[in-house]
Design a protein around this motif. Structure first.
Motif, mmCIF file in Angstrom:
data_model
loop_
_atom_site.group_PDB
_atom_site.id
_atom_site.type_symbol
_atom_site.label_atom_id
_atom_site.label_comp_id
_atom_site.label_asym_id
_atom_site.label_seq_id
_atom_site.Cartn_x
_atom_site.Cartn_y
_atom_site.Cartn_z
ATOM 1 N N ALA A 94 -4.377 3.754 1.120
ATOM 2 C CA ALA A 94 -3.020 3.469 0.645
ATOM 3 C C ALA A 94 -2.944 2.010 0.210
ATOM 4 O O ALA A 94 -3.768 1.175 0.615
ATOM 5 C CB ALA A 94 -1.998 3.747 1.746
ATOM 6 N N PRO A 97 2.445 -0.804 -3.402
ATOM 7 C CA PRO A 97 2.814 -0.923 -4.803
ATOM 8 C C PRO A 97 4.114 -1.681 -5.052
ATOM 9 O O PRO A 97 4.391 -2.061 -6.189
ATOM 10 C CB PRO A 97 2.958 0.538 -5.250
ATOM 11 C CG PRO A 97 3.317 1.268 -4.000
ATOM 12 C CD PRO A 97 2.558 0.574 -2.902
ATOM 13 N N ASP A 98 4.907 -1.924 -4.009
ATOM 14 C CA ASP A 98 6.226 -2.510 -4.221
ATOM 15 C C ASP A 98 6.378 -3.885 -3.590
ATOM 16 O O ASP A 98 7.485 -4.315 -3.266
ATOM 17 C CB ASP A 98 7.320 -1.581 -3.682
ATOM 18 C CG ASP A 98 7.137 -1.256 -2.205
ATOM 19 O OD1 ASP A 98 6.035 -1.485 -1.677
ATOM 20 O OD2 ASP A 98 8.102 -0.774 -1.589
ATOM 21 N N THR A 316 3.300 0.909 6.187
ATOM 22 C CA THR A 316 2.495 1.926 5.530
ATOM 23 C C THR A 316 1.458 2.494 6.488
ATOM 24 O O THR A 316 1.238 3.719 6.540
ATOM 25 C CB THR A 316 1.808 1.342 4.279
ATOM 26 O OG1 THR A 316 2.815 0.881 3.369
ATOM 27 C CG2 THR A 316 0.946 2.380 3.583
ATOM 28 N N THR A 327 2.788 8.120 2.566
ATOM 29 C CA THR A 327 3.375 6.935 1.968
ATOM 30 C C THR A 327 2.316 6.083 1.268
ATOM 31 O O THR A 327 1.356 5.638 1.906
ATOM 32 C CB THR A 327 4.082 6.098 3.049
ATOM 33 O OG1 THR A 327 5.055 6.895 3.716
ATOM 34 C CG2 THR A 327 4.761 4.873 2.423
ATOM 35 N N ASN A 328 2.471 5.894 -0.009
ATOM 36 C CA ASN A 328 1.598 5.022 -0.825
ATOM 37 C C ASN A 328 0.132 5.450 -0.832
ATOM 38 O O ASN A 328 -0.743 4.673 -1.246
ATOM 39 C CB ASN A 328 1.676 3.562 -0.346
ATOM 40 C CG ASN A 328 3.064 2.988 -0.450
ATOM 41 O OD1 ASN A 328 3.870 3.404 -1.271
ATOM 42 N ND2 ASN A 328 3.368 2.018 0.405
#
Length: 335
Positions: A94, A97-98, A316, A327-328
């Motif tokens: 993972a 990304p943000d 995460t 998640t991710n």
């Protein structure tokens, strides 16, 4: 009990990590500076989750983690993790990304504006040997923003944020991203190029925002750079190997390109042989003055971004390792 390892010893304590992961997770911190190889086998044998920021995770080091279930890359790019080796063992990978979206987007646009408005040109001229010219200096690099097209290669979170900021400066904004669905351009009020070639041929500024993958490595090569209009500027805040830095130097030296702003280079930190473009920049060779900005992969940096890295990284890991969420998680079949 699950065990999570942060091998780089990034923080003075693990209070935030423990509060987010909960009492059922043990947290280990290593003191490795450059490689997982610096850590002992007995430590790695207990690890279920691995969190890395700068450190690469190659296949030969993954083999030292018999219990590993999840790797969280504490950043946007995931090219440092051998995802094929992870997939072969069912290890989830993972990313974050943000985080740092605003910072990197702002930095990309600021590199372009600083070059295009002559900020670096006049800054460099006034630091030169006296008498420094106290006057307008004609240069192909200086242009009004409103008469230029700002081309964005890769319209993910950062590319989208850069598009909005470039638009606010008055640029006409065009993007190419074959993975974005139709309609995203209309939502942002920008235009879509149907092909990479179409993007390049109209971009007075080319800003690179795609991830480093098998298909993007070396994507912006000399042929691509030569498709840009004469006098264009190239900005790269994504990953160094996407852009052929030797070809970039040739296009700058012969005047096809007016300037470039690089926050990333192919090998970081640079090692011998140092790229000739970086060598010329450090030597302040005359042809680079006012035309080139190179920074050491710091576009993401702000105190707020560092906090995001820490909190979002451990959140995460909690989601993926402890709660079994996706998640991710990056699909192993993605580029």
């Amino acid at each position: 009990m699950l065990t999570v390892l942060e091998p780089e010893g990034l923080y003075s304590d693990t209070a935030i990590e423990q509060a987010i992961l909960g009492p059922g997770v043990r947290i280990l911190q290593g003191n490795a500076k450059s490689s997982l190889a610096e850590l002992p086998d007995e430590m790695l044998a207990e690890v279920d989750g691995l969190m890395t920021l700068r450190m690469a995770v190659p296949a030969e080091q993954l083999a030292r983690f018999p219990k590993l279930k999840a790797v969280v890359r504490m950043g946007v790019g995931y090219d440092r993790v051998d995802r094929a080796a992870c997939a072969a063992r069912g290890i989830l990978v993972a990313n974050l990304p943000d985080y740092g979206t605003q910072e990197v987007a702002e930095f990309a646009v600021l590199l372009a504006v600083a070059l295009r408005r002559g900020l670096t040109l006049y800054h460099d001229s006034q630091r030169g040997p006296a008498p420094a010219p106290w006057a307008v200096m004609p240069s192909a690099i200086v242009r009004r923003q409103e008469v230029q097209t700002f081309g964005i290669l890769g319209l993910g979170r950062i590319g989208s944020a850069a598009a909005l900021r470039a638009k606010a400066f008055g640029y006409k904004v065009v993007f190419f991203d074959p993975y974005q669905p139709n309609g995203w351009d209309r939502a942002l009020g920008i235009s879509r190029a149907r092909t990479l070639e179409a993007l390049l041929e109209q971009s007075d500024v080319l800003s690179i925002h795609c991830p480093l993958t098998r298909t993007t490595r070396g994507l912006v090569d000399e042929a691509a750079l030569r498709r840009l209009p004469k006098g264009a500027v190239v900005v790269n805040t994504a990953r160094g190997p996407i852009l052929d830095i030797e070809a970039l130097e040739r296009c700058l030296r012969d005047g096809h390109l007016a300037g470039a702003g690089l926050d990333v280079i192919p090998v970081e930190p640079p090692v011998e042989p140092i790229p000739s473009l970086l060598r010329a920049y450090r030597a302040q060779e005359e042809w680079t003055r006012g035309r080139l900005i190179i920074t050491p992969h710091i576009a993401f940096h702000s105190p707020e971004a560092w906090q995001d890295i820490r909190v979002k990284g451990v959140e995460t890991m909690r989601d993926v390792l402890v709660e079994g969420k996706r998640t991710n998680v990056i699909p192993p079949e993605s580029d």
